[in-house]
Design an enzyme around this catalytic site. Structure first.
Site, PDB file in Angstrom:
ATOM      1  N   ASP A 103      -2.436 -10.682  -1.536  1.00 11.89           N
ATOM      2  CA  ASP A 103      -1.640  -9.788  -1.141  1.00 11.89           C
ATOM      3  C   ASP A 103      -1.988  -9.636  -0.255  1.00 11.89           C
ATOM      4  O   ASP A 103      -3.452  -8.762  -0.455  1.00 11.89           O
ATOM      5  CB  ASP A 103      -1.004  -9.529  -2.763  1.00 11.89           C
ATOM      6  CG  ASP A 103       0.190 -10.830  -3.750  1.00 11.89           C
ATOM      7  OD1 ASP A 103       0.896 -11.571  -3.566  1.00 11.89           O
ATOM      8  OD2 ASP A 103      -0.109  -9.591  -4.592  1.00 11.89           O
ATOM      9  N   TYR A 136     -12.294 -10.768 -10.831  1.00 11.05           N
ATOM     10  CA  TYR A 136     -11.199 -10.279 -10.221  1.00 11.05           C
ATOM     11  C   TYR A 136     -11.842  -8.969 -10.924  1.00 11.05           C
ATOM     12  O   TYR A 136     -11.924  -9.173 -12.049  1.00 11.05           O
ATOM     13  CB  TYR A 136      -9.928 -10.326 -10.559  1.00 11.05           C
ATOM     14  CG  TYR A 136      -9.024 -11.007  -9.751  1.00 11.05           C
ATOM     15  CD1 TYR A 136      -8.568 -10.860  -8.599  1.00 11.05           C
ATOM     16  CD2 TYR A 136      -8.648 -12.396 -10.031  1.00 11.05           C
ATOM     17  CE1 TYR A 136      -7.904 -12.350  -7.801  1.00 11.05           C
ATOM     18  CE2 TYR A 136      -8.073 -13.631  -9.811  1.00 11.05           C
ATOM     19  CZ  TYR A 136      -7.637 -13.479  -8.535  1.00 11.05           C
ATOM     20  OH  TYR A 136      -7.312 -14.638  -8.033  1.00 11.05           O
ATOM     21  N   ASP A 184       3.416  -4.767  -9.580  1.00  8.02           N
ATOM     22  CA  ASP A 184       2.292  -4.488  -9.577  1.00  8.02           C
ATOM     23  C   ASP A 184       2.802  -2.466  -8.741  1.00  8.02           C
ATOM     24  O   ASP A 184       4.016  -2.395  -9.200  1.00  8.02           O
ATOM     25  CB  ASP A 184       1.371  -5.272  -8.032  1.00  8.02           C
ATOM     26  CG  ASP A 184       2.721  -5.128  -6.973  1.00  8.02           C
ATOM     27  OD1 ASP A 184       3.618  -4.840  -6.820  1.00  8.02           O
ATOM     28  OD2 ASP A 184       2.197  -6.411  -6.349  1.00  8.02           O
ATOM     29  N   ARG A 220      -1.643  -9.744 -11.836  1.00  6.67           N
ATOM     30  CA  ARG A 220      -0.076  -8.620 -12.362  1.00  6.67           C
ATOM     31  C   ARG A 220       0.203  -8.817 -13.811  1.00  6.67           C
ATOM     32  O   ARG A 220       1.122  -8.202 -14.300  1.00  6.67           O
ATOM     33  CB  ARG A 220       0.255  -8.277 -11.043  1.00  6.67           C
ATOM     34  CG  ARG A 220       0.694  -9.195 -10.825  1.00  6.67           C
ATOM     35  CD  ARG A 220       1.622  -9.296  -9.551  1.00  6.67           C
ATOM     36  NE  ARG A 220       1.391 -10.508  -7.857  1.00  6.67           N
ATOM     37  CZ  ARG A 220       2.678 -11.122  -7.613  1.00  6.67           C
ATOM     38  NH1 ARG A 220       3.927  -9.772  -7.408  1.00  6.67           N
ATOM     39  NH2 ARG A 220       2.438 -11.809  -6.775  1.00  6.67           N
TER      40      ARG A 220
END
Length: 310
Positions: free
Chosen positions: A38, A66, A80, A177
């Site tokens: 993103d 991550y 998010d 998320r």
């Protein structure tokens, strides 16, 4: 130029923006990214050049890692920081021990429902396009795998919105998320992902990623090839099938690979598995392991998915 550049995507750029940048400085006619990040996220974004663009889907088959932050007590439309707030709760009553006790329940195979603000296609349309049109549909849940999940740091405990920094290693298709939102739901206070850094995609890690400034400097010095990872290295997470020299011409023309043409296999290979077919260190293609139904004896043969040639 055939290979992959491990780019450290900065926040604020789309993945497509990064591809445009790499195409411009390398002069590659074919260029594409693997595993969209993103715009607000940062981290590892492998960009494929030349023949390697045909390997993109196999590069993303590997697990991803991550470092993310979730903020408790806030729920958003996109799960998010870029969505609208839909619910606020005071999470002052949540403490670290509750997180430590809860996180193990999210390790292993879990169910996830991807958010509407995602690139998944339903009936040919991407969910984020439907969301922009004001539509909301029932998104099918799916099984993803969380291999590791641990808290790195946390703060603001005893306040309305504690923040938790954590590391996660997960399978392809996992939405971090959504993981944050699900953890918040399990705590009864809600949560959203307030930061995301991708640290690894299959064999590409952040330790060996190039910033856009690094790539600009290399290109200016005529050394951009130093940043290009060979195709064979990009798919070394797939099982290896090394062929006999006599089978190379047939493999390069896209023929089925039979046991007689196989010199060495790196280990047990299950039916339907993807494998990398090589002659020495030369990657010739990606093949699928299938069971031969034409003979009485049970055996695995290999059918081409992507043929790269010599």
């Amino acid at each position: 130029m055939d290979g992959i550049i491990n780019v450290l995507k900065p926040p604020g750029m789309t993945s497509h923006d990064v591809v445009y940048f790499v195409r411009k400085i390398t002069g590659a006619k074919k260029c594409g990214h693997t595993g969209t990040l993103d715009p607000g996220a940062t981290g590892v974004l492998p960009v494929c050049l030349g023949k390697a663009t045909r390997l993109a889907r196999f590069v993303t088959e590997g697990n991803k890692s991550y470092r993310a932050e979730m903020t408790l007590g806030v729920s958003t439309t996109t799960q998010d920081a870029f969505g609208d707030i839909v619910e606020l709760k005071d999470a002052f009553q949540i403490y670290p021990e509750q997180i430590d006790n809860l996180l193990p329940s999210f390790i292993g195979d879990i169910k996830q429902t991807p958010p509407m603000a995602s690139a998944i296609k339903i009936n040919g349309q991407r969910l984020y396009d439907l969301a922009r049109q004001g539509q909301s549909i029932d998104v099918p849940t799916r099984i993803v795998t969380i291999f590791d999940l641990r808290v790195v740091q946390s703060n603001n405990w005893g306040t309305a919105h504690p923040r938790i920094l954590f590391d996660v290693t997960c399978s392809k298709g996992t939405y971090v998320r959504t993981l944050c939102a699900d953890i918040g739901r399990a705590l009864g206070c809600g949560a959203y992902m307030s930061f995301l850094l991708r640290t690894r995609v299959a064999g590409f890690s952040i330790d060996h990623a190039y910033t856009l400034e690094d790539l600009t400097d290399l290109a200016g010095a005529g050394q951009i090839s130093l940043a290009v990872v060979p195709m064979v290295q990009a798919v070394n997470h797939l099982p290896l099938v090394e062929i006999n020299p006599t089978a190379q011409r047939a493999v390069c023309s896209g023929a089925t690979l039979y046991p007689a043409g196989v010199k060495r296999i790196s280990g047990p290979i299950k039916e339907d598995a993807m494998v990398r077919v090589q002659s020495g260190q030369n990657l010739l293609g990606i093949y699928r392991a299938v069971q031969d139904m034409d003979i009485g004896t049970k055996r695995i043969i290999f059918k081409p998915e992507v043929v790269l040639g010599e």
